[in-house]
Design an enzyme around this catalytic site. Structure first.
Site, PDB file in Angstrom:
ATOM      1  N   SER A 136      16.175   8.023 -38.684  1.00  0.00           N
ATOM      2  CA  SER A 136      15.372   8.582 -37.605  1.00  0.00           C
ATOM      3  C   SER A 136      13.965   8.829 -38.098  1.00  0.00           C
ATOM      4  O   SER A 136      13.744   9.078 -39.287  1.00  0.00           O
ATOM      5  CB  SER A 136      15.976   9.896 -37.121  1.00  0.00           C
ATOM      6  N   ASP A 137      12.996   8.755 -37.187  1.00  0.00           N
ATOM      7  CA  ASP A 137      11.636   9.116 -37.557  1.00  0.00           C
ATOM      8  C   ASP A 137      11.579  10.617 -37.828  1.00  0.00           C
ATOM      9  O   ASP A 137      12.449  11.380 -37.409  1.00  0.00           O
ATOM     10  CB  ASP A 137      10.665   8.729 -36.438  1.00  0.00           C
ATOM     11  N   CYS A 138      10.548  11.022 -38.540  1.00  0.00           N
ATOM     12  CA  CYS A 138      10.427  12.417 -38.957  1.00  0.00           C
ATOM     13  C   CYS A 138      10.451  13.346 -37.750  1.00  0.00           C
ATOM     14  O   CYS A 138       9.623  13.222 -36.852  1.00  0.00           O
ATOM     15  CB  CYS A 138       9.132  12.614 -39.729  1.00  0.00           C
TER      16      CYS A 138
END
Length: 787
Positions: free
Chosen positions: A315-317
């Protein structure tokens, strides 16, 4: 609802949840409690009071799946969940070391994160790494071998830093989102607006990062060794950061399946299938109402199913937090950084999540770490050390990448290159004339050094430097007069202007396509009084409407230099003075300023929407006037093309299981008896391919490189078909007076498919057109079906 969504989320949780602040990489030798380069070292286990022989996961003679299962089976539930965040805490009782997953290598090794809490870091023993041009300029070279070579150099520096305990082995790069709108702030990170170019860049850069020489064609891709692990991001339909109050955390990308397949997913498909990338990062935004990181169709069905990813999804941050708070997808209030580690085990105990789903996530992660040599070591890279970081070879490669990417936009009366024998004094003016950190953009780390434009031009003559503007914002005109005075006395004037991260950046989209503040006035007034020729150099990622300079006869030449990296100053000077003949091409359309008034950035449609008055996007669908078109670029020499041979027709005999499909045509268009066939129904082979050869003649007096671009135009009258589409390109060096032959081979199923409004990929019958370059030479390709 919360329980259902949690189960869904974990059923897709083949990813690591990242946090905003990466912690210091725990792969350093000290973390192994001794001078050890990998986990499964018998002496290391002995120091821990363990006998390594009793741990099957350290038995290198066993298959990876057996080893991974042994490792996972030894962990308690509580221990498992502590391994599926971006910081994997390890399990000392079974000899498993900690690992930090987050490192960045967009255009060189980056130390993104807060000091003292990052996977990759620099210090006095290893103060920096080579910072190559930002991706948008490197893409402008249209040189596939260069893209791969840069990836190889970056991964060499990564391995050298890893050996010194300064980096990890998993790098969340490259960014391969298509630049759909010229206002997008992250254009500098990307290879541009064309899905095929973006995917080709991704494939080559990822191969450069990942491939271990001699093992590229390993049959079992799940065990193919990796130099470092790359990650293609941000999946998918992500290109709104912060535009007039609309931010990426809350934005819902409303996208048709036609645009998804044709534009937004294509580069990722190429990255996974052709590049064999070991990770994909999902994005913040929703797609048609569903968060990208929680969409089973996009993640499980597509990435793992159709494309067969050999690796993990991350997942993106803060994406998990965004799903909870921003999209209100779950009625929970959890922080991304501790989401898994704090709550996954209790979710299993409560029966909301199966422990087997956590096992699947761990399996994907440990397969990648095994391939990287985290457990067994990678002897072929052991000798890499700090001398391999910032090497002269890599610094020269950074300079060469900048030279190859720089685009010559205007050269009136062949004013360039300047003659150093005649031009003794230079006025170098503008907010970027002495640029340093501006040249390296974002995700940049600490460069080996900076060579500013001022430094580069100083080696060619006496330089008088004036800022002209206090900064890029250029909010007052008080510094323009000294710049004018300098230009009055110089044999030539170099104006270095443009944008920077205060205008276009992650979390910051543009609202116009103009130069900021008084920059336009600076350019016009300096050009009006300059004694010698005026050369305008623009640093930016996205296009800028510089129509005024294009039409100003006092401005003799214009160069676009992107953000050219640490060696940018010498690269620009080399081009201006003719040490290098420019051959770059624009990877983005440069629109006129009023384009932004025609449609909102939040409309993701690529094709025109006539009912709303929206124009099309990118060269494929926009048919209005531009400042400079996609693929534009001049040279100091002239190239002519000669078509040597080409196939002009392809006849495909259909069997009784291959059926004709309808297509939408304009009313005046002749409709063939069999308009199209579903490409998935065709078994494409050599009979369905075509090839041709082009002779590229350099008829000028200077050596140079030419980018041969091949476009395809579909049969006339097909509604919503692209105006044209790039299907191939090759950069070739041709000495003055010489010629080189360039051969192209195409598969009609891969290169001539039309995604219609139903999202079917169709091969249309009729007269296709193949164009080389700007259409100076072209030939018809008749496709017909026989039933």
């Amino acid at each position: 609802m919360a329980t259902i969504r949690l189960i869904l989320f974990f059923s897709l949780a083949f990813f690591v949840a990242a946090t905003r602040n990466p912690r210091r990489n725990l792969l350093s030798k000290s973390e192994f409690t001794g001078n050890y380069s990998h986990v499964c070292d018998a002496a290391r286990f002995a120091e821990l009071g363990l006998d390594m022989k009793t741990f099957a996961y350290c038995n290198s003679s066993l298959p990876y799946d057996v080893r991974v299962k042994d490792l996972i089976d030894r962990m308690t539930l509580a221990e498992k969940v502590r391994q599926i965040g971006d910081t994997a805490y390890g399990v000392p009782r079974i000899g498993l070391a900690k690992y930090e997953w987050w490192s960045e290598a967009l255009h060189g090794i980056s130390d993104v994160g807060q000091t003292g809490s990052k996977a990759t870091f620099f210090d006095s023993s290893l103060p920096g790494a080579t910072s190559f041009p930002t991706v948008i300029l490197t893409a402008a070279s249209f040189n596939q071998s260069l893209w791969k070579t840069i990836g190889q150099a970056v991964s060499t520096e990564a391995r050298a830093m890893y050996n010194q305990g300064h980096a990890g082995l998993t790098f969340w790069s490259p960014n391969i989102n298509v630049v759909r709108d010229p206002r997008w702030g992250r254009a500098l990170e990307t290879p541009g607006e064309d899905p095929y170019v973006v995917g080709t860049y991704a494939t080559n850069y990822v191969r450069g990062l990942q491939d271990v020489e001699g093992t590229e064609n390993t049959t079992d891709l799940n065990s193919r060794p990796l130099k470092v692990a790359a990650c293609c991001k941000h999946y998918a339909a992500y290109d709104v950061d912060n535009w007039l109050g609309v931010d990426r955390y809350h934005f819902d990308s409303r996208v048709t399946e036609q645009d998804m397949l044709e534009t937004f997913l294509k580069p990722f498909e190429m990255c996974v299938k052709d590049g064999d990338v070991s990770s994909v990062m999902c994005s913040y935004n929703r797609i048609n109402g569903i968060p990208a990181c929680a969409d089973p169709k996009l993640l499980k069905d597509t990435i793992r199913g159709e494309w067969d990813l050999h690796g993990y999804i991350v997942s993106d941050c803060d994406s998990i937090e965004v799903m909870l708070d921003g999209h209100k997808w779950l009625s929970l209030d959890l922080d991304c950084g501790s989401y898994y580690t704090n709550f996954a085990d209790s979710a299993v105990v409560q029966g909301k999540v199966r422990e087997a789903e956590i096992d699947k996530a761990l399996k994907n992660l440990y397969f990648v770490l095994l391939r990287l040599g985290f457990f067994d070591g990678s002897p072929q890279f052991n000798l890499l050390n700090k001398d391999d970081v910032c090497s002269n070879e890599h610094k020269e490669l950074a300079a060469e990448a900048a030279r190859e990417g720089i685009v010559l936009l205007k050269n009136e009366n062949k004013s360039l290159p300047l003659d150093s024998a005649k031009v003794k004094t230079l006025a170098v003016v503008g907010p970027h004339a002495n640029a340093t950190s501006v040249m390296i953009g974002n995700y940049a780390g600490v460069p080996c050094r900076y060579i500013a434009p001022l430094d580069g031009f100083s080696s060619f003559g006496k330089v008088n430097y004036e800022m002209g503007c206090a900064d890029v914002a250029c909010k007052n005109e008080s510094l323009i007069f000294p710049a004018m005075e300098a230009a009055k006395k110089a044999d030539a004037t170099i104006l270095v202007v443009g944008l920077d991260l205060s205008v276009e950046a992650e979390s910051l989209d543009r609202v116009d396509l103009l130069l900021p503040g008084y920059q336009t006035q600076l350019i016009n007034q300096v050009a009006a009084v300059s004694k010698g020729p005026v050369i305008l150099v623009v640093m930016s990622a996205g296009g800028v409407d510089i129509s005024f300079a294009k039409s100003n006869s006092n401005i003799k030449a214009i160069l676009w230099a992107g953000y050219p990296g640490e060696e940018g100053g010498i690269a620009i000077a080399d081009v201006v003075f003719g040490r290098y003949n420019p051959g770059g091409r624009l990877p983005l359309t440069w629109y006129e300023a009023d384009y932004v008034d025609m449609l909102p950035m939040t409309s993701l449609a690529l094709r025109p929407i006539d009912t709303l008055g929206y124009p099309g996007r990118t060269y494929k669908f926009f048919n209005g006037s531009t400042v400079y078109p996609f693929g534009y670029g001049l040279s100091y020499t002239q190239f002519n093309y000669t078509l040597i041979s080409s196939r002009r027709s392809i006849q495909i005999k259909l069997n009784n299981l291959q059926h004709c499909r309808e297509m939408n045509y304009t009313e005046a268009t002749y409709k063939p008896p069999c308009p199209a066939v579903l490409i998935d129904d065709l078994k494409c082979d050599n009979d369905f391919g075509f090839e041709f050869e082009v002779e590229v003649h350099n008829v000028g007096k200077r050596d140079g490189s030419e980018v041969v671009m091949v476009y395809w135009t579909p049969p006339e009258g097909i509604i919503e078909a692209p105006l044209k589409q790039l299907i191939g390109f090759e950069r070739v060096f041709v000495p003055a007076g010489g010629l080189e032959k360039v051969k192209f081979q195409f598969d009609v199923c891969k290169s001539l498919g039309i995604i219609d409004y139903t999202a079917y990929n169709l091969l249309a019958s009729g007269g296709h057109t193949i164009m080389v370059g700007d259409g100076g030479i072209s030939f018809p390709l008749q496709v017909s079906f026989e039933q």
